[in-house]
Design a protein around this motif. Structure first.
Motif, PDB file in Angstrom:
ATOM      1  N   MET A   1       0.828  -1.251  -0.030  1.00 48.01           N
ATOM      2  CA  MET A   1      -0.070   0.039   0.145  1.00 48.01           C
ATOM      3  C   MET A   1       1.007   1.166  -0.048  1.00 48.01           C
ATOM      4  O   MET A   1       0.654   1.962  -0.788  1.00 48.01           O
ATOM      5  CB  MET A   1      -0.981  -0.024   1.152  1.00 48.01           C
ATOM      6  CG  MET A   1      -1.725   1.370   1.195  1.00 48.01           C
ATOM      7  SD  MET A   1      -1.018   2.581   2.159  1.00 48.01           S
ATOM      8  CE  MET A   1      -1.208   2.119   3.673  1.00 48.01           C
ATOM      9  N   ARG A   2       1.672   1.320   1.052  1.00 51.20           N
ATOM     10  CA  ARG A   2       2.394   2.408   0.923  1.00 51.20           C
ATOM     11  C   ARG A   2       3.377   2.721  -0.388  1.00 51.20           C
ATOM     12  O   ARG A   2       3.506   3.995  -0.895  1.00 51.20           O
ATOM     13  CB  ARG A   2       3.822   2.315   2.110  1.00 51.20           C
ATOM     14  CG  ARG A   2       4.954   3.175   2.195  1.00 51.20           C
ATOM     15  CD  ARG A   2       5.476   3.221   3.271  1.00 51.20           C
ATOM     16  NE  ARG A   2       4.667   3.643   4.444  1.00 51.20           N
ATOM     17  CZ  ARG A   2       4.887   4.178   5.580  1.00 51.20           C
ATOM     18  NH1 ARG A   2       5.908   3.631   6.096  1.00 51.20           N
ATOM     19  NH2 ARG A   2       4.231   4.676   6.302  1.00 51.20           N
ATOM     20  N   VAL A   3       3.680   1.611  -1.186  1.00 51.37           N
ATOM     21  CA  VAL A   3       4.499   1.791  -2.337  1.00 51.37           C
ATOM     22  C   VAL A   3       3.656   2.535  -3.249  1.00 51.37           C
ATOM     23  O   VAL A   3       4.147   3.337  -4.077  1.00 51.37           O
ATOM     24  CB  VAL A   3       5.091   0.457  -2.802  1.00 51.37           C
ATOM     25  CG1 VAL A   3       5.763   0.702  -4.274  1.00 51.37           C
ATOM     26  CG2 VAL A   3       6.128  -0.133  -1.924  1.00 51.37           C
ATOM     27  N   ASP A   4       2.364   1.911  -3.196  1.00 52.29           N
ATOM     28  CA  ASP A   4       1.500   2.630  -4.338  1.00 52.29           C
ATOM     29  C   ASP A   4       1.143   3.998  -4.052  1.00 52.29           C
ATOM     30  O   ASP A   4       1.333   5.016  -4.964  1.00 52.29           O
ATOM     31  CB  ASP A   4       0.005   1.841  -4.255  1.00 52.29           C
ATOM     32  CG  ASP A   4       0.205   0.375  -4.707  1.00 52.29           C
ATOM     33  OD1 ASP A   4      -0.805  -0.439  -4.404  1.00 52.29           O
ATOM     34  OD2 ASP A   4       1.053   0.237  -5.329  1.00 52.29           O
ATOM     35  N   ALA A 185      -5.204   3.639  -3.656  1.00 55.63           N
ATOM     36  CA  ALA A 185      -3.999   3.845  -2.812  1.00 55.63           C
ATOM     37  C   ALA A 185      -3.986   4.789  -1.706  1.00 55.63           C
ATOM     38  O   ALA A 185      -3.441   4.993  -0.827  1.00 55.63           O
ATOM     39  CB  ALA A 185      -2.703   3.936  -3.638  1.00 55.63           C
ATOM     40  N   VAL A 186      -4.959   6.022  -2.177  1.00 53.33           N
ATOM     41  CA  VAL A 186      -4.795   7.314  -1.393  1.00 53.33           C
ATOM     42  C   VAL A 186      -5.808   6.847  -0.140  1.00 53.33           C
ATOM     43  O   VAL A 186      -5.559   7.706   0.879  1.00 53.33           O
ATOM     44  CB  VAL A 186      -5.567   8.044  -2.125  1.00 53.33           C
ATOM     45  CG1 VAL A 186      -5.574   9.651  -1.342  1.00 53.33           C
ATOM     46  CG2 VAL A 186      -4.497   8.651  -3.356  1.00 53.33           C
ATOM     47  N   GLU A 187      -6.901   6.221  -0.289  1.00 51.94           N
ATOM     48  CA  GLU A 187      -8.022   5.946   0.933  1.00 51.94           C
ATOM     49  C   GLU A 187      -7.369   5.746   1.998  1.00 51.94           C
ATOM     50  O   GLU A 187      -7.781   6.374   3.185  1.00 51.94           O
ATOM     51  CB  GLU A 187      -9.035   5.184   0.279  1.00 51.94           C
ATOM     52  CG  GLU A 187      -9.875   5.706  -0.332  1.00 51.94           C
ATOM     53  CD  GLU A 187     -10.534   7.200  -0.085  1.00 51.94           C
ATOM     54  OE1 GLU A 187     -10.326   8.044  -0.861  1.00 51.94           O
ATOM     55  OE2 GLU A 187     -10.771   7.716   0.951  1.00 51.94           O
ATOM     56  N   VAL A 189      -4.451   6.234   3.453  1.00 54.20           N
ATOM     57  CA  VAL A 189      -3.564   7.268   3.996  1.00 54.20           C
ATOM     58  C   VAL A 189      -4.388   8.157   4.581  1.00 54.20           C
ATOM     59  O   VAL A 189      -4.441   8.896   5.668  1.00 54.20           O
ATOM     60  CB  VAL A 189      -2.573   7.990   2.863  1.00 54.20           C
ATOM     61  CG1 VAL A 189      -1.950   9.140   3.227  1.00 54.20           C
ATOM     62  CG2 VAL A 189      -1.680   6.957   2.175  1.00 54.20           C
ATOM     63  N   PHE A 190      -5.711   8.784   3.597  1.00 55.78           N
ATOM     64  CA  PHE A 190      -6.497   9.589   4.214  1.00 55.78           C
ATOM     65  C   PHE A 190      -7.308   9.091   5.463  1.00 55.78           C
ATOM     66  O   PHE A 190      -7.567   9.969   6.490  1.00 55.78           O
ATOM     67  CB  PHE A 190      -7.652   9.925   2.973  1.00 55.78           C
ATOM     68  CG  PHE A 190      -7.075  11.021   2.343  1.00 55.78           C
ATOM     69  CD1 PHE A 190      -5.668  11.038   1.680  1.00 55.78           C
ATOM     70  CD2 PHE A 190      -7.798  12.268   1.874  1.00 55.78           C
ATOM     71  CE1 PHE A 190      -5.231  12.022   0.793  1.00 55.78           C
ATOM     72  CE2 PHE A 190      -7.213  13.051   0.948  1.00 55.78           C
ATOM     73  CZ  PHE A 190      -6.001  12.979   0.434  1.00 55.78           C
ATOM     74  N   THR A 191      -7.513   7.743   5.503  1.00 56.14           N
ATOM     75  CA  THR A 191      -8.085   7.297   6.713  1.00 56.14           C
ATOM     76  C   THR A 191      -7.201   7.618   8.053  1.00 56.14           C
ATOM     77  O   THR A 191      -7.669   8.132   8.922  1.00 56.14           O
ATOM     78  CB  THR A 191      -8.441   5.988   6.767  1.00 56.14           C
ATOM     79  OG1 THR A 191      -9.206   5.621   5.549  1.00 56.14           O
ATOM     80  CG2 THR A 191      -9.198   5.256   7.915  1.00 56.14           C
ATOM     81  N   GLU A 192      -5.845   7.409   7.729  1.00 54.29           N
ATOM     82  CA  GLU A 192      -5.099   7.586   8.940  1.00 54.29           C
ATOM     83  C   GLU A 192      -4.967   9.172   9.227  1.00 54.29           C
ATOM     84  O   GLU A 192      -4.784   9.535  10.393  1.00 54.29           O
ATOM     85  CB  GLU A 192      -3.582   7.092   8.432  1.00 54.29           C
ATOM     86  CG  GLU A 192      -3.404   5.289   8.476  1.00 54.29           C
ATOM     87  CD  GLU A 192      -1.982   5.114   7.971  1.00 54.29           C
ATOM     88  OE1 GLU A 192      -0.977   5.669   8.474  1.00 54.29           O
ATOM     89  OE2 GLU A 192      -2.039   4.054   7.183  1.00 54.29           O
ATOM     90  N   LEU A 193      -4.947  10.017   8.093  1.00 57.36           N
ATOM     91  CA  LEU A 193      -4.785  11.531   8.289  1.00 57.36           C
ATOM     92  C   LEU A 193      -6.001  11.828   9.257  1.00 57.36           C
ATOM     93  O   LEU A 193      -5.793  12.717  10.234  1.00 57.36           O
ATOM     94  CB  LEU A 193      -4.921  12.121   7.024  1.00 57.36           C
ATOM     95  CG  LEU A 193      -3.728  12.085   6.150  1.00 57.36           C
ATOM     96  CD1 LEU A 193      -3.926  13.016   5.056  1.00 57.36           C
ATOM     97  CD2 LEU A 193      -2.395  12.607   6.829  1.00 57.36           C
ATOM     98  N   ILE A 194      -7.060  11.177   8.834  1.00 56.34           N
ATOM     99  CA  ILE A 194      -8.391  11.440   9.661  1.00 56.34           C
ATOM    100  C   ILE A 194      -8.339  11.193  11.123  1.00 56.34           C
ATOM    101  O   ILE A 194      -8.768  11.876  12.073  1.00 56.34           O
ATOM    102  CB  ILE A 194      -9.490  11.228   8.951  1.00 56.34           C
ATOM    103  CG1 ILE A 194      -9.745  12.149   7.604  1.00 56.34           C
ATOM    104  CG2 ILE A 194     -10.891  11.477   9.920  1.00 56.34           C
ATOM    105  CD1 ILE A 194     -10.720  11.467   6.713  1.00 56.34           C
TER     106      ILE A 194
END
Lengths: 208, 208
Positions: A1-4, A185-187, A189-194
């Motif tokens: 995921m991180r690579v993506d 791949a963005v989702e 990351v956004f979940t973690e930001l929230i």
């Protein structure tokens, strides 16, 4: 995921231009907070935080020069969006200004630090070091916590205000991505930001 | 003469408190100039100058801590006068703000550098080193010169504005002296401060 996700990182120059424009915006917000602060004690802490944002801005500018480009030209594409973002996030009074900076810089600093993992390794490690410097969080939490304890009704108003900022801030984050953020791949990351945002609001006793 | 004048220097702590309050005021003025700048190029130069004023402020704060006092408490006596000074010197638009900072920081930086000769020698040499760092002069002259060349009528308006600032700025300088400035030893120093001011106005093509 991180690579993506890091595959979605923009070209270094676009990354640096946008990150520099955003740190300049944080500096301007913190400067307004200094100028309008109710007492000298608040000015002291906030001016130190403004100094950190300015240092980050100038370090990113120095990286643009090192890449052989004119920093002002490279920030220009982000100027209009940054102005609009400022209008949306400035708030109606000093408390909303402080929470506006805390929420937006919290989310965007996290986001750009992650995105920096997609930069060429030398540049990426220098940029992460720049962005890692502890900034305004401490003083903003201190000032906001004491105000929330003192001013009746402020907690409810700020909770509402904090929630209203998340959407616009995530749009700024998305605009930095190659795809404009339309990618699975963005989702995560956004979940973690929230989730991080929710933790910051919780720490102030505010419902996210 | 010089010996007489430096005899009028205030106690170190009062000197540091007032000098720190004034640098904070310059930082706030430069920050407002950044926030309201018409283009990113101007923002760049002004934000660097704001950073210098902030560094001077924090270095003076560090000297107050070294003297074992609480900086905010020591700046407090100068807060009301500094607020009033800001109101008087902010001006009606961006150009007047820029000239206001140029005129007042030009005079007061000269003045406090001279006054620092009356401090105990170790402290005095550290303080002079702090105050000597080249600050906003370069970028302010650059922005003002180009505006004066471009905007019809601006030179006359700014000449008038520059003249109107001198009296209030010298009052701030006098307030720093032990005697409140009612001393013959002060006059030659003020004559030199005004001569330097005239040179700065000349350099902009403005009649002092």
């Amino acid at each position: 995921m991180r690579v993506d996700f890091t595959d979605l990182a923009p070209e270094p120059i676009a990354f640096l231009g946008q990150a520099a424009a955003i740190q300049l915006e944080f500096f301007e917000g913190l400067s307004r907070a200094v100028t309008t602060a109710p007492d000298l004690g608040a000015k002291e802490g906030l001016s130190a935080a403004a100094g950190v944002a300015l240092r980050k801005h100038h370090a990113l500018i120095a990286e643009l020069r090192r890449e052989g480009v004119e920093p002002v030209t490279m920030m220009q594409p982000f100027a209009a969006a940054t102005d609009r973002f400022r209008e949306i996030t400035s708030g109606d009074d000093w408390y909303e200004l402080l929470l506006g900076i805390h929420v937006t810089s919290g989310i965007l600093d996290d986001f750009f630090a992650r995105l920096a993992e997609g930069l060429p390794s030398d540049l990426g490690s220098r940029v992460r070091k720049v962005l890692d410097e502890a900034g305004a969080g401490g003083v903003l939490v201190r000032e906001l916590s004491s105000a929330i304890a003192d001013v009746p009704g402020l907690a409810d108003r700020l909770a509402l205000w904090g929630r209203s900022l998340v959407g616009d801030t995530l749009l700024v984050a998305k605009s930095a991505l190659r795809t404009g953020g339309d990618d699975q791949a963005v989702e995560p990351v956004f979940t973690e930001l929230i989730a991080e945002h929710t933790r910051r609001m919780d720490a102030l006793g505010l419902t996210a």
